[in-house]
Write a protein that holds these residues in place. Structure first.
Motif, PDB file in Angstrom:
ATOM      1  N   UNK A 198     -50.206 -21.356 -34.484  1.00  0.00           N
ATOM      2  CA  UNK A 198     -50.171 -20.167 -35.338  1.00  0.00           C
ATOM      3  C   UNK A 198     -48.745 -19.780 -35.721  1.00  0.00           C
ATOM      4  N   UNK A 199     -47.801 -19.966 -34.823  1.00  0.00           N
ATOM      5  CA  UNK A 199     -46.392 -19.723 -35.163  1.00  0.00           C
ATOM      6  C   UNK A 199     -45.963 -20.667 -36.278  1.00  0.00           C
ATOM      7  N   UNK A 200     -46.324 -21.958 -36.158  1.00  0.00           N
ATOM      8  CA  UNK A 200     -45.965 -22.932 -37.191  1.00  0.00           C
ATOM      9  C   UNK A 200     -46.666 -22.609 -38.511  1.00  0.00           C
ATOM     10  N   UNK A 201     -47.945 -22.268 -38.473  1.00  0.00           N
ATOM     11  CA  UNK A 201     -48.678 -21.922 -39.696  1.00  0.00           C
ATOM     12  C   UNK A 201     -48.010 -20.738 -40.399  1.00  0.00           C
ATOM     13  N   UNK A 202     -47.625 -19.727 -39.645  1.00  0.00           N
ATOM     14  CA  UNK A 202     -46.935 -18.566 -40.231  1.00  0.00           C
ATOM     15  C   UNK A 202     -45.586 -18.968 -40.813  1.00  0.00           C
ATOM     16  N   UNK A 203     -44.876 -19.836 -40.109  1.00  0.00           N
ATOM     17  CA  UNK A 203     -43.576 -20.315 -40.583  1.00  0.00           C
ATOM     18  C   UNK A 203     -43.727 -21.064 -41.913  1.00  0.00           C
ATOM     19  N   UNK A 204     -44.753 -21.903 -42.009  1.00  0.00           N
ATOM     20  CA  UNK A 204     -45.010 -22.663 -43.233  1.00  0.00           C
ATOM     21  C   UNK A 204     -45.394 -21.737 -44.386  1.00  0.00           C
ATOM     22  N   UNK A 205     -46.249 -20.746 -44.116  1.00  0.00           N
ATOM     23  CA  UNK A 205     -46.635 -19.777 -45.154  1.00  0.00           C
ATOM     24  C   UNK A 205     -45.402 -19.017 -45.655  1.00  0.00           C
ATOM     25  N   UNK A 206     -44.579 -18.554 -44.731  1.00  0.00           N
ATOM     26  CA  UNK A 206     -43.373 -17.801 -45.090  1.00  0.00           C
ATOM     27  C   UNK A 206     -42.443 -18.629 -45.958  1.00  0.00           C
ATOM     28  N   UNK A 207     -42.371 -19.936 -45.683  1.00  0.00           N
ATOM     29  CA  UNK A 207     -41.510 -20.836 -46.461  1.00  0.00           C
ATOM     30  C   UNK A 207     -42.138 -21.218 -47.798  1.00  0.00           C
ATOM     31  N   UNK A 208     -43.384 -20.804 -48.037  1.00  0.00           N
ATOM     32  CA  UNK A 208     -44.050 -21.118 -49.296  1.00  0.00           C
ATOM     33  C   UNK A 208     -44.578 -22.534 -49.385  1.00  0.00           C
ATOM     34  N   UNK A 209     -44.773 -23.184 -48.237  1.00  0.00           N
ATOM     35  CA  UNK A 209     -45.305 -24.548 -48.228  1.00  0.00           C
ATOM     36  C   UNK A 209     -46.753 -24.519 -48.709  1.00  0.00           C
ATOM     37  N   UNK A 210     -47.096 -25.434 -49.591  1.00  0.00           N
ATOM     38  CA  UNK A 210     -48.464 -25.542 -50.093  1.00  0.00           C
ATOM     39  C   UNK A 210     -49.267 -26.421 -49.142  1.00  0.00           C
ATOM     40  N   UNK A 211     -50.382 -25.891 -48.681  1.00  0.00           N
ATOM     41  CA  UNK A 211     -51.244 -26.644 -47.777  1.00  0.00           C
ATOM     42  C   UNK A 211     -52.187 -27.540 -48.572  1.00  0.00           C
ATOM     43  N   UNK A 212     -52.427 -28.739 -48.063  1.00  0.00           N
ATOM     44  CA  UNK A 212     -53.492 -29.592 -48.582  1.00  0.00           C
ATOM     45  C   UNK A 212     -54.820 -29.004 -48.112  1.00  0.00           C
ATOM     46  N   UNK A 213     -54.871 -28.618 -46.840  1.00  0.00           N
ATOM     47  CA  UNK A 213     -56.004 -27.904 -46.248  1.00  0.00           C
ATOM     48  C   UNK A 213     -55.414 -26.739 -45.456  1.00  0.00           C
ATOM     49  N   UNK A 214     -55.747 -25.527 -45.869  1.00  0.00           N
ATOM     50  CA  UNK A 214     -55.258 -24.319 -45.196  1.00  0.00           C
ATOM     51  C   UNK A 214     -55.668 -24.326 -43.719  1.00  0.00           C
ATOM     52  N   UNK A 215     -54.896 -23.666 -42.869  1.00  0.00           N
ATOM     53  CA  UNK A 215     -55.285 -23.562 -41.459  1.00  0.00           C
ATOM     54  C   UNK A 215     -56.684 -22.943 -41.329  1.00  0.00           C
ATOM     55  N   UNK A 216     -57.529 -23.602 -40.543  1.00  0.00           N
ATOM     56  CA  UNK A 216     -58.866 -23.072 -40.309  1.00  0.00           C
ATOM     57  C   UNK A 216     -59.381 -23.536 -38.953  1.00  0.00           C
ATOM     58  N   UNK A 217     -60.414 -22.852 -38.476  1.00  0.00           N
ATOM     59  CA  UNK A 217     -61.020 -23.156 -37.183  1.00  0.00           C
ATOM     60  C   UNK A 217     -62.221 -24.062 -37.379  1.00  0.00           C
ATOM     61  N   UNK A 218     -62.196 -25.233 -36.734  1.00  0.00           N
ATOM     62  CA  UNK A 218     -63.318 -26.184 -36.756  1.00  0.00           C
ATOM     63  C   UNK A 218     -64.126 -26.030 -35.467  1.00  0.00           C
TER      64      UNK A 218
END
Length: 140
Positions: free
Chosen positions: A85-105
């Motif tokens: 979750x720290x990495x996901x937040x860091x990526x969002x803050x940096x404006x990185x475009x996800x191929x698949x957004x973080x989600x719970x499987x």
């Protein structure tokens, strides 16, 4: 004390400065040795080497997984849930475009896991995931 095994992975990039910004500044990886043609990175205790190559780097394909189009090939890492979750937040803050957004499987099931896919500036696909119970990584 015996150390745990670590992975060594070498990937192609077409721009070392872009790789330096992405892997160092955005992902926050520590940089190791380097030259004009490659950079070593500490990927959570594993050695990742970005090698500059000439020519175009192209994606290979997509595979259907849980209704998502997963890029293949890809590489990634299993993280602790808090680190994920720290990495996901860091990526969002940096404006990185996800191929698949973080989600719970598989919520509530033995292999419950968070997952996300993205690409580096050279187009290499990365997956990061975190299992609710790390002992369930290989559960069928």
């Amino acid at each position: 004390m015996q150390s745990r095994p670590a992975v060594h992975l070498a990937i192609p990039v077409d721009d070392l400065d872009a790789a330096r910004r992405f892997y160092g500044d955005i992902l926050g990886l520590d940089r190791g040795r380097s030259s004009d043609h490659w950079i070593d990175w500490d990927l959570y205790g594993h050695q990742l080497v970005t090698h500059r190559v000439a020519g175009e780097i192209t994606a290979q394909g997509l595979s259907e997984v849980d209704g998502h189009r997963v890029p293949v090939p890809h590489f990634g890492l299993l993280l602790r849930t808090a680190d994920f979750h720290v990495l996901a937040d860091r990526l969002r803050t940096a404006g990185v475009e996800f191929v698949i957004e973080p989600y719970l499987r598989f919520p509530g099931r033995p292999a419950e896991q968070w997952t996300m896919f993205l690409r580096d500036p050279a187009g290499n696909a990365l997956e990061f995931k975190a299992f609710a119970d790390e002992t369930q990584v290989f559960t069928r």
